[in-house]
Design a protein around this motif. Sequence first.
Motif, PDB file in Angstrom:
ATOM      1  N   TYR A 449      30.283  47.472  32.106  1.00 13.39           N
ATOM      2  CA  TYR A 449      29.111  46.637  32.383  1.00 13.39           C
ATOM      3  C   TYR A 449      28.230  47.254  33.467  1.00 13.39           C
ATOM      4  N   THR A 450      28.845  47.808  34.488  1.00 11.38           N
ATOM      5  CA  THR A 450      28.077  48.432  35.574  1.00 11.38           C
ATOM      6  C   THR A 450      27.243  49.598  35.040  1.00 11.38           C
ATOM      7  N   LEU A 451      27.829  50.403  34.179  1.00  7.80           N
ATOM      8  CA  LEU A 451      27.112  51.548  33.607  1.00  7.80           C
ATOM      9  C   LEU A 451      25.968  51.090  32.702  1.00  7.80           C
ATOM     10  N   ILE A 452      26.193  50.046  31.900  1.00  7.68           N
ATOM     11  CA  ILE A 452      25.134  49.541  31.024  1.00  7.68           C
ATOM     12  C   ILE A 452      23.973  49.009  31.852  1.00  7.68           C
ATOM     13  N   ASN A 453      24.276  48.214  32.879  1.00  5.48           N
ATOM     14  CA  ASN A 453      23.217  47.670  33.745  1.00  5.48           C
ATOM     15  C   ASN A 453      22.416  48.786  34.413  1.00  5.48           C
ATOM     16  N   LYS A 454      23.123  49.799  34.884  1.00  6.16           N
ATOM     17  CA  LYS A 454      22.449  50.924  35.551  1.00  6.16           C
ATOM     18  C   LYS A 454      21.539  51.652  34.572  1.00  6.16           C
ATOM     19  N   ARG A 455      22.027  51.847  33.351  1.00  2.00           N
ATOM     20  CA  ARG A 455      21.224  52.540  32.341  1.00  2.00           C
ATOM     21  C   ARG A 455      19.970  51.735  32.004  1.00  2.00           C
ATOM     22  N   ARG A 456      20.108  50.414  31.821  1.00  4.58           N
ATOM     23  CA  ARG A 456      18.948  49.591  31.497  1.00  4.58           C
ATOM     24  C   ARG A 456      17.931  49.590  32.641  1.00  4.58           C
ATOM     25  N   ALA A 457      18.416  49.594  33.875  1.00  5.53           N
ATOM     26  CA  ALA A 457      17.511  49.594  35.018  1.00  5.53           C
ATOM     27  C   ALA A 457      16.712  50.890  35.121  1.00  5.53           C
ATOM     28  N   ASN A 458      17.246  51.961  34.550  1.00  9.75           N
ATOM     29  CA  ASN A 458      16.596  53.274  34.646  1.00  9.75           C
ATOM     30  C   ASN A 458      15.912  53.710  33.345  1.00  9.75           C
ATOM     31  N   PHE A 459      15.696  52.774  32.423  1.00  6.27           N
ATOM     32  CA  PHE A 459      14.986  53.107  31.186  1.00  6.27           C
ATOM     33  C   PHE A 459      13.578  53.647  31.501  1.00  6.27           C
ATOM     34  N   THR A 460      13.173  54.648  30.761  1.00  5.14           N
ATOM     35  CA  THR A 460      11.771  55.066  30.787  1.00  5.14           C
ATOM     36  C   THR A 460      10.964  54.061  29.971  1.00  5.14           C
ATOM     37  N   PRO A 461       9.657  54.019  30.114  1.00  7.53           N
ATOM     38  CA  PRO A 461       8.856  53.091  29.293  1.00  7.53           C
ATOM     39  C   PRO A 461       9.106  53.258  27.802  1.00  7.53           C
ATOM     40  N   GLU A 462       9.283  54.512  27.362  1.00  6.29           N
ATOM     41  CA  GLU A 462       9.542  54.744  25.938  1.00  6.29           C
ATOM     42  C   GLU A 462      10.906  54.185  25.523  1.00  6.29           C
ATOM     43  N   GLU A 463      11.913  54.417  26.350  1.00  4.21           N
ATOM     44  CA  GLU A 463      13.258  53.904  26.043  1.00  4.21           C
ATOM     45  C   GLU A 463      13.259  52.380  26.061  1.00  4.21           C
ATOM     46  N   TYR A 464      12.544  51.793  27.015  1.00  6.87           N
ATOM     47  CA  TYR A 464      12.466  50.334  27.097  1.00  6.87           C
ATOM     48  C   TYR A 464      11.822  49.763  25.841  1.00  6.87           C
ATOM     49  N   ALA A 465      10.730  50.394  25.391  1.00  7.63           N
ATOM     50  CA  ALA A 465      10.033  49.915  24.192  1.00  7.63           C
ATOM     51  C   ALA A 465      10.937  49.980  22.970  1.00  7.63           C
ATOM     52  N   ARG A 466      11.687  51.070  22.825  1.00  4.31           N
ATOM     53  CA  ARG A 466      12.612  51.192  21.686  1.00  4.31           C
ATOM     54  C   ARG A 466      13.710  50.134  21.763  1.00  4.31           C
ATOM     55  N   ALA A 467      14.214  49.877  22.975  1.00  6.18           N
ATOM     56  CA  ALA A 467      15.308  48.911  23.137  1.00  6.18           C
ATOM     57  C   ALA A 467      14.855  47.483  22.847  1.00  6.18           C
ATOM     58  N   CYS A 468      13.549  47.232  22.944  1.00  4.09           N
ATOM     59  CA  CYS A 468      13.025  45.887  22.697  1.00  4.09           C
ATOM     60  C   CYS A 468      12.783  45.611  21.218  1.00  4.09           C
ATOM     61  N   GLN A 469      12.918  46.615  20.384  1.00  2.00           N
ATOM     62  CA  GLN A 469      12.660  46.439  18.955  1.00  2.00           C
ATOM     63  C   GLN A 469      13.829  45.729  18.293  1.00  2.00           C
ATOM     64  N   GLY A 470      13.510  44.961  17.257  1.00  5.41           N
ATOM     65  CA  GLY A 470      14.531  44.268  16.502  1.00  5.41           C
ATOM     66  C   GLY A 470      14.573  42.785  16.817  1.00  5.41           C
ATOM     67  N   LYS A 471      15.320  42.047  16.019  1.00  8.57           N
ATOM     68  CA  LYS A 471      15.452  40.607  16.176  1.00  8.57           C
ATOM     69  C   LYS A 471      16.829  40.269  16.752  1.00  8.57           C
ATOM     70  N   ASN A 472      16.908  39.054  17.285  1.00  8.44           N
ATOM     71  CA  ASN A 472      18.195  38.537  17.778  1.00  8.44           C
ATOM     72  C   ASN A 472      18.863  39.490  18.773  1.00  8.44           C
ATOM     73  N   LEU A 473      18.080  40.006  19.719  1.00 11.32           N
ATOM     74  CA  LEU A 473      18.653  40.924  20.709  1.00 11.32           C
ATOM     75  C   LEU A 473      19.573  40.193  21.686  1.00 11.32           C
ATOM     76  N   LEU A 474      19.142  39.014  22.126  1.00 14.00           N
ATOM     77  CA  LEU A 474      19.948  38.199  23.038  1.00 14.00           C
ATOM     78  C   LEU A 474      20.402  39.026  24.240  1.00 14.00           C
ATOM     79  N   ASP A 475      21.721  39.170  24.457  1.00 13.92           N
ATOM     80  CA  ASP A 475      22.199  39.932  25.617  1.00 13.92           C
ATOM     81  C   ASP A 475      22.025  41.436  25.443  1.00 13.92           C
ATOM     82  N   LYS A 476      21.601  41.884  24.265  1.00 12.78           N
ATOM     83  CA  LYS A 476      21.331  43.308  24.059  1.00 12.78           C
ATOM     84  C   LYS A 476      19.915  43.695  24.500  1.00 12.78           C
TER      85      LYS A 476
END
Length: 484
Positions: A449-476
């Motif tokens: 969990y610590t590694l996932i949180n750290k990775r999400r906090a350091n997303f580039t704008p492009e990575e963030y945009a890709r991660a926001c795609q899709g439905k029913n993301l919820l905790d993802k």
Amino acid sequence: MSEKQEHVDVLEEKAIGQVAEFDPDSLAIRTLKRKLDYRLVPIWSLLYLFSFLDRSNIGNARIAGLEQDLKLTGTEFNMTLTIFFFGYILFEVPSNIMLKKVGPRLWIAIIMIVWAIIMMSMAAVKNYGGLLAARFFLGLAEAGLVPGVIFMVSTFYTRRELATRNGLWFSMATFSGAFGGILAYGISKLHGKGGLLGWQWIFIIEGAATLAVCLVAWFGLADSPEKAMFLTPEERLLAAERLRIDAGPATETEFSWSQARLALTDWQTYAYIVGYICGSIPLYAMSLFIPSIVLQFKYSVVTTQIMTAPAFAAATVTTILCAMSSDRFRERGLHCFVPSVVGCIGFILLIVTKDSSVAARYVSLTVTCCGVFSSAPAMFAWFSGNIGGHSKRAVAIGLIVSLGCIGGAIGSQVYRPSDAAGGYVRGHTISACLCGAAAIMSLVSKTIYTLINKRRANFTPEEYARACQGKNLLDKHPDFRYQT
């Protein structure tokens, strides 16, 4: 716009404004939480107290003569413990789906009525087969309570508040051990009254008490913050809005089969199942067999019933303190790890002191109880807080508790009658190893969990945009942060 709608809109704006402005210690939120705590937590605690009394009183009934009167031989008593969990495992996921569909008030009241009737009918069993059947259906009926309460807590409190509330109601498991032994001792004094044996009176009286508590569930519970009539309209809106903000991107509340199925494909579900199984084996083994373990200290039958109380009383205190600490420091992993290590040490002490004084053995037993029970509230808060969306969470909680209760079935077989003369060394060894495994799982999950949180906090704008795609993301969703 109608006058009623205008009034609702005003309340909504005021509630949303309070949520946006406040800190967790603001007057509005403290008042709201106090109302929830005074109303709901005592009811959840009472329900679980009777649930745990009714599932574990067979251990006290055994001391009161059940095994001899029904002429149980070999491992037949252990099987009556194990079969309870077969029904438990089968019905927990369907029960949480029903709870979500029909509402907690109605569903909890229904299952309590059913298990209370089954509990009282156990006084009429005449043989091993009858006891097996009764225990199976008791497990089937009780299956909905624990996952149901865990789910209800998560729908009334924010993620940082879950462990304390889970700790308060779950501490009833340890309190029932303290209270149950003394209660069973008192009830067993009715031996011979009305032509019934002491163990029969235990089942009848405790089952009748559960039936009375059904009324508390029906009149006291609320289906959701929005339907909690003990709150003012403004408080109901405030409660719902603060939970929406706390959930972040995982705000889905309506039941959805597509989102419920996500629980089956999430790695978290299976990681928690493994950890839950490792922790529940020693927990249920201790719950079910502590009267038998204490009997090895050479107390009389009567004293044995009473002497189960102090160890469970100590565990009640440590369970609540550990839960409060978990919320205070907003930490879950170490609050699962440390108690598991303490439980492991306790079982090792029971082995080392098996030929020592009664005082040394009893202290070892108390340490063990404090360890195996204290990690549960943080674990409940961990998975109910990290799995987003009501539908996904309801199914995941049911699945985790359901399959996790395989540990209960195994735990009922850990202490074998043939090991009694040797001080149950084999059972203590198995339990110690599993406490160690639960501790390791806690550290592994915390690291992930610590590694996932750290990775999400350091997303580039492009990575963030890709991660926001899709439905029913919820905790993802990349904005969601897991509790560690």
